[in-house]
Design an enzyme around this catalytic site. Structure first.
Site, mmCIF file in Angstrom:
data_model
loop_
_atom_site.group_PDB
_atom_site.id
_atom_site.type_symbol
_atom_site.label_atom_id
_atom_site.label_comp_id
_atom_site.label_asym_id
_atom_site.label_seq_id
_atom_site.Cartn_x
_atom_site.Cartn_y
_atom_site.Cartn_z
ATOM 1 N N HIS A 19 0.838 -1.203 0.000
ATOM 2 C CA HIS A 19 0.000 0.000 0.000
ATOM 3 C C HIS A 19 0.877 1.258 0.000
ATOM 4 O O HIS A 19 0.635 2.188 -0.755
ATOM 5 C CB HIS A 19 -0.887 0.050 1.255
ATOM 6 N N LYS A 43 -16.598 -7.233 6.418
ATOM 7 C CA LYS A 43 -15.657 -8.090 7.137
ATOM 8 C C LYS A 43 -15.484 -7.567 8.566
ATOM 9 O O LYS A 43 -15.587 -6.375 8.806
ATOM 10 C CB LYS A 43 -14.286 -8.061 6.441
ATOM 11 N N ARG A 92 -1.296 -6.390 -8.264
ATOM 12 C CA ARG A 92 -0.041 -7.064 -7.911
ATOM 13 C C ARG A 92 0.289 -8.168 -8.896
ATOM 14 O O ARG A 92 1.423 -8.362 -9.290
ATOM 15 C CB ARG A 92 -0.140 -7.678 -6.506
ATOM 16 N N SER A 130 -3.051 -7.605 2.883
ATOM 17 C CA SER A 130 -3.439 -7.401 4.283
ATOM 18 C C SER A 130 -3.958 -8.709 4.872
ATOM 19 O O SER A 130 -3.697 -9.023 6.034
ATOM 20 C CB SER A 130 -4.533 -6.330 4.388
#
Ligand code: PNS
Length: 181
Positions: A19, A43, A92, A130
């Protein structure tokens, strides 16, 4: 430098080096970059929004054109409310692409004037997420190099003050602190 505001939305639970890498890259190409934390994530988060905001505040303190905010509901509405014309998202690996494409096209459907810009973080962070960081930390494993030191400390505190995260990846160093006699 692209004129105007770009928004970098996400959960940032917790912020990772990936990040941070993206924020730095984004801050070099956009006049102003607003890092926006989603508040109403379904979540159950590890860190509260206030904790994530505080971590990001410290981590981006030296980036003059980076601002922090939080949002609820649709990201495109938030983007509009702050006058952003671009959304920044990181890709990514190819596995990110499908989800990111869907999200970008849905956002375009909702707000055609908002463009999504994808950037790649440094390849050394291509496997860092994460979710995996939380998983490793929760199991008492080492997260050094994957997250900033400040986040590493917060993870350690969060998981269990009685646990010590390992120093070297791949080495079984999790152990309980000796109880005081
Ligand atoms: O870090 P994440 O979890 O990948 O970020 C996802 C995020 C917060 C960018 C995305 O879930 C989002 O924008 N949520 C807000 C709700 C919304 O606008 N949904 C429609 C987008 S398809």
């Amino acid at each position: 430098m692209t004129k105007g505001i770009a928004v970098y939305p996400g959960s940032f639970d917790p912020p990772t080096n990936g990040h941070l890498d993206l924020i730095e890259r984004g801050s070099k190409i956009f006049e102003e970059l607003v890092v926006a934390i989603l508040r109403n994530s379904e979540k159950s988060p590890m860190f509260s929004v206030a904790e994530r905001l505080e971590m990001l505040r410290e981590l981006t303190a030296d980036l003059e054109n980076v601002r922090l905010d939080t949002f609820d509901g649709l990201m495109v509405q938030f983007a509009k409310s702050i006058g952003a014309k671009c959304v920044l998202r990181g890709i990514r690996a190819i596995s990110d692409y499908e989800y990111e494409l869907q999200m970008a096209l849905m956002n375009r459907k909702l707000e055609p004037r908002l463009e999504t810009v994808f950037m790649m973080p440094a390849d050394k962070y291509s496997y860092v997420s994460s979710r995996l960081v939380r998983e490793v930390a929760q199991a008492g494993g080492p997260v050094r190099g994957l997250v900033p030191e400040l986040v590493e400390r917060k993870l350690r505190e969060k998981v269990d003050p009685a646990y010590k995260l390992g120093e070297e990846p791949g080495i079984e160093t999790t152990r309980r602190r000796k109880k005081k006699a």
